[in-house]
Design an enzyme around this catalytic site. Structure first.
Site, mmCIF file in Angstrom:
data_model
loop_
_atom_site.group_PDB
_atom_site.id
_atom_site.type_symbol
_atom_site.label_atom_id
_atom_site.label_comp_id
_atom_site.label_asym_id
_atom_site.label_seq_id
_atom_site.Cartn_x
_atom_site.Cartn_y
_atom_site.Cartn_z
ATOM 1 N N LYS A 22 0.940 -1.266 -0.265
ATOM 2 C CA LYS A 22 -0.203 0.123 -0.133
ATOM 3 C C LYS A 22 0.919 1.410 0.287
ATOM 4 C CE LYS A 22 -2.177 1.842 3.938
ATOM 5 N NZ LYS A 22 -1.696 3.708 4.493
ATOM 6 N N ASN A 23 1.468 1.296 0.869
ATOM 7 C CA ASN A 23 2.932 2.615 1.106
ATOM 8 C C ASN A 23 3.373 2.734 0.112
ATOM 9 O OD1 ASN A 23 0.955 3.692 3.116
ATOM 10 N ND2 ASN A 23 2.279 3.061 4.382
ATOM 11 N N CYS A 117 -5.009 8.625 8.610
ATOM 12 C CA CYS A 117 -5.506 8.184 9.826
ATOM 13 C C CYS A 117 -5.773 8.832 10.458
ATOM 14 C CB CYS A 117 -4.745 6.826 10.042
ATOM 15 S SG CYS A 117 -5.740 5.552 9.575
ATOM 16 N N ARG A 122 -0.192 15.593 12.044
ATOM 17 C CA ARG A 122 0.340 15.399 10.886
ATOM 18 C C ARG A 122 0.355 15.897 10.052
ATOM 19 N NH1 ARG A 122 -2.096 9.716 9.146
ATOM 20 N NH2 ARG A 122 0.211 9.936 7.813
ATOM 21 N N ILE A 124 2.839 18.141 7.427
ATOM 22 C CA ILE A 124 3.461 18.285 6.317
ATOM 23 C C ILE A 124 4.727 19.587 6.263
ATOM 24 C CG2 ILE A 124 2.231 17.237 5.274
ATOM 25 C CD1 ILE A 124 1.225 19.854 3.159
ATOM 26 N N ASP A 125 4.872 20.451 7.061
ATOM 27 C CA ASP A 125 6.194 21.092 6.774
ATOM 28 C C ASP A 125 7.695 21.238 5.998
ATOM 29 O OD1 ASP A 125 6.534 19.914 9.542
ATOM 30 O OD2 ASP A 125 8.041 21.039 9.982
ATOM 31 N N ASP A 315 3.298 1.316 11.707
ATOM 32 C CA ASP A 315 2.178 0.509 11.239
ATOM 33 C C ASP A 315 2.231 -1.217 11.772
ATOM 34 O OD1 ASP A 315 1.740 2.718 10.430
ATOM 35 O OD2 ASP A 315 2.844 2.140 8.240
ATOM 36 N N ARG A 407 -9.410 0.564 3.865
ATOM 37 C CA ARG A 407 -8.378 0.769 3.301
ATOM 38 C C ARG A 407 -6.790 0.678 2.742
ATOM 39 N NH1 ARG A 407 -8.364 6.943 5.961
ATOM 40 N NH2 ARG A 407 -6.810 7.091 4.111
HETATM 41 C C1 EPZ Z 1 3.925 6.956 6.516
HETATM 42 O O1 EPZ Z 1 2.919 8.328 7.267
HETATM 43 C C2 EPZ Z 1 2.622 6.102 6.150
HETATM 44 N N1 EPZ Z 1 1.648 6.689 5.356
HETATM 45 C C3 EPZ Z 1 2.463 5.237 7.822
HETATM 46 O O2 EPZ Z 1 1.458 4.418 7.538
HETATM 47 C C4 EPZ Z 1 3.023 5.285 8.536
HETATM 48 O O3 EPZ Z 1 2.776 5.255 10.217
HETATM 49 C C5 EPZ Z 1 4.388 6.887 8.879
HETATM 50 O O4 EPZ Z 1 4.663 6.855 6.916
HETATM 51 C C6 EPZ Z 1 5.519 5.893 9.163
HETATM 52 O O5 EPZ Z 1 5.987 5.234 8.650
HETATM 53 C C7 EPZ Z 1 1.877 6.466 3.818
HETATM 54 O O6 EPZ Z 1 3.046 5.885 3.811
HETATM 55 C C8 EPZ Z 1 0.825 6.753 3.361
HETATM 56 P P1 EPZ Z 1 5.955 10.385 7.680
HETATM 57 P P2 EPZ Z 1 4.457 10.323 6.639
HETATM 58 O O7 EPZ Z 1 6.673 11.734 7.402
HETATM 59 O O8 EPZ Z 1 4.299 9.459 5.621
HETATM 60 C C9 EPZ Z 1 6.446 13.975 11.701
HETATM 61 C C10 EPZ Z 1 -0.343 3.427 7.611
HETATM 62 O O9 EPZ Z 1 -1.211 2.445 9.049
HETATM 63 N N2 EPZ Z 1 6.732 14.946 10.267
HETATM 64 O O10 EPZ Z 1 7.163 9.888 8.315
HETATM 65 O O11 EPZ Z 1 2.382 10.482 7.538
HETATM 66 C C11 EPZ Z 1 5.043 13.025 11.964
HETATM 67 O O12 EPZ Z 1 4.311 14.005 12.530
HETATM 68 C C12 EPZ Z 1 0.042 4.668 7.832
HETATM 69 O O13 EPZ Z 1 -0.617 2.373 7.092
HETATM 70 C C13 EPZ Z 1 6.073 16.226 10.604
HETATM 71 O O14 EPZ Z 1 6.585 17.404 11.663
HETATM 72 O O15 EPZ Z 1 4.926 9.916 7.558
HETATM 73 C C14 EPZ Z 1 5.129 12.254 12.202
HETATM 74 O O16 EPZ Z 1 5.569 12.360 13.764
HETATM 75 C C15 EPZ Z 1 -0.317 5.286 8.955
HETATM 76 N N3 EPZ Z 1 6.519 16.818 9.357
HETATM 77 C C16 EPZ Z 1 6.365 11.431 11.635
HETATM 78 O O17 EPZ Z 1 7.521 12.741 11.459
HETATM 79 C C17 EPZ Z 1 6.078 17.027 8.459
HETATM 80 O O18 EPZ Z 1 6.514 17.239 7.638
HETATM 81 C C18 EPZ Z 1 7.072 11.063 11.094
HETATM 82 O O19 EPZ Z 1 6.279 11.076 10.167
HETATM 83 C C19 EPZ Z 1 5.899 15.068 8.231
HETATM 84 C C20 EPZ Z 1 6.117 14.253 9.227
#
Ligand code: EPZ
Length: 427
Positions: A22-23, A117, A122, A124-125, A315, A407
């Site tokens: 999926k990811n 979720c 979450r 996107i900075d 996850d 999903r």
């Molecule tokens: C991906 O989310 C996955 N989603 C998530 O899987 C997974 O939990 C996560 O990576 C970690 O492995 C998808 O691929 C669609 P991150 P993502 O950016 O990319 C912080 C599932 O169950 N952060 O690695 O959104 C954030 O808040 C889903 O399949 C910022 O602060 O995760 C978090 O604490 C749920 N600013 C950490 O970094 C940003 O701009 C990691 O987030 C980006 C992230």
């Protein structure tokens, strides 16, 4: 309202084929829009997040068709820069990958702030910081993110291409690493991503981009280099198997007992979960593309902390916690990626689990049995955890809100039934 009805207590036996990741699909499908041509992606999981992604691609002008189950052909020649429909994009986290691909191809992109979720904040900075270091400017208005570089479409003088740059992420982020890889593929010059995520789907995205003519190096390490190319060509690519789906069925076997063979997996991707389950007393056997999980006796408790790859994946945190509910002794589960990923523990408590959440750690005192009752999935992996708990529990469990599960899991009911579980879907 759809729900799963499970009568627990039956061991799982047999083989289950793992679907595509999926990811990986989450970034590679939007990534196909970088290409002014046709590409074919196989091993695409049949899940609702993919359906939604395809709907967005079509609304942006792509022609998408299934050539056979699990294989889609995308013709991106008619794609035009336009707003990702807010009512679709806001339902899914991965919609932000359309910003990277549209910005890379056209020099401008607009998309709603992503949904997904509820795991706490979450932001996107880091994505926006990366785009800005590559010469883009952004503004957020009424929940819509607009990003553009100087060029014909932005009304500012320039050639509409991002500029290669050195970008160091403040934390390890899967999403920003992938989004910047997408954006940098067609940029002018070289982009270096530091403190990059190393998940298997990052390497898969690099594999896809390179198969289409990009020059992405060292994906899977913490410094990724992308030498921008002027254009990408069409081609074919097969997605990797889903590490998290595989880990979910491994956890299910460890909770319900039995003997389960997972086929079509990459066993190295599973090292972290395999080693935890082995320590707990499950027998794990690995082949070149399969893993067998056997569990006869009650497993022992364990302490785990989620970490970026190659650490224990967040996850799989809820699913492992579900196994630990009936393990011998005390276990501690610490979540270090998301600030709020323990909502599901309340539902597990309703099934008789003894869990106390204190900040980022859940302390689980193993009980000898859980009991079935009516529960609700509150997100994708939370739903998977409830299914695992129900398979191990005495009696009947009804799980509501299974749309979350659909999903991210292809035909979970069919796959578990094939392993001998007593599970069915009620509409
Ligand atoms: C991906 O989310 C996955 N989603 C998530 O899987 C997974 O939990 C996560 O990576 C970690 O492995 C998808 O691929 C669609 P991150 P993502 O950016 O990319 C912080 C599932 O169950 N952060 O690695 O959104 C954030 O808040 C889903 O399949 C910022 O602060 O995760 C978090 O604490 C749920 N600013 C950490 O970094 C940003 O701009 C990691 O987030 C980006 C992230």
């Amino acid at each position: 309202m759809k729900r799963y009805v499970i009568h627990g207590g039956r061991p799982l036996r047999g083989e289950v084929a793992v679907s595509g990741a999926k990811n990986a699909a989450a970034s590679i499908l939007p990534g196909t829009l970088l290409i002014d041509g046709i590409c074919r992606i196989s091993n695409v999981p049949e899940i609702s997040d993919v359906k939604l992604t395809i709907e967005i691609m079509e609304r942006l002008g792509a022609k998408v068709r299934f050539t056979e189950p699990g294989t889609i052909e995308i013709d991106g020649r008619a794609v035009r820069p336009q707003l990702v429909p807010p009512q679709l994009g806001s339902r899914m986290r991965a919609s932000h990958f359309f910003i990277g691909s549209m910005l890379g191809r056209f020099g401008c992109a607009s998309a709603p702030l992503p949904g997904g979720c509820d795991l706490g904040e979450r932001p996107i900075d880091q994505h926006l910081k990366g785009f800005s270091l590559m010469g883009a400017s952004e503004r957020i208005e009424d929940g819509i993110v607009h990003v553009s570089v100087p060029g014909p479409l932005s009304g500012r003088e320039g050639n509409g291409r991002l500029k290669g740059s050195r970008i160091r992420f403040d934390m390890v982020t899967v999403g920003a690493t992938m989004n910047l890889m997408l954006a940098a593929a067609l940029a002018e010059g070289t982009t270096v991503l530091e403190n990059a995520a190393r998940e298997p789907h990052i390497i898969d995205l690099a594999g896809f981009l390179n198969a289409m003519g990009a020059d992405v190096r060292d994906a899977g390490t913490e410094t990724i280099t992308i030498n921008g190319v002027p254009s990408l060509k069409g081609g074919e690519y097969r997605l990797i198997p889903d590490q998290i789906e595989a880990g979910t069925y491994m956890a299910a076997a460890a909770a319900a007992g039995g003997d389960v063979k997972l086929t079509g997996v990459i066993p190295q991707h599973m090292d972290c979960i395999s080693s935890v389950l082995r320590k707990m007393g499950a027998e794990i056997e690995e082949g070149s593309d399969f893993i067998t999980v056997r569990k006869r006796n009650r497993v022992a408790g364990a302490d785990i902390t989620t970490l970026p790859y190659p650490g224990f994946p967040t996850d799989l945190q809820p699913q492992l916690a579900a196994v630990l509910c009936t393990a011998e002794g005390r276990s501690k589960v610490t979540e270090s990626i998301w600030e709020d990923r323990f909502h599901y523990t309340e539902e597990l408590r309703r099934m008789g689990a003894d869990i106390t959440v204190c900040g980022k750690t859940a302390v689980i005192e193993g009980v000898s049995k859980l009991h079935g009752t009516a529960v609700e999935a509150c997100d994708l992996r939370a739903g998977a955890a409830l299914v695992i708990a129900a398979l191990a529990a005495d009696g009947k469990t009804e799980i509501g809100q299974v749309g979350y599960i659909e999903r991210g899991y292809q035909d979970m009911v069919g796959k578990l039934s094939g392993l001998g579980a007593d599970i069915h879907l009620e509409e």
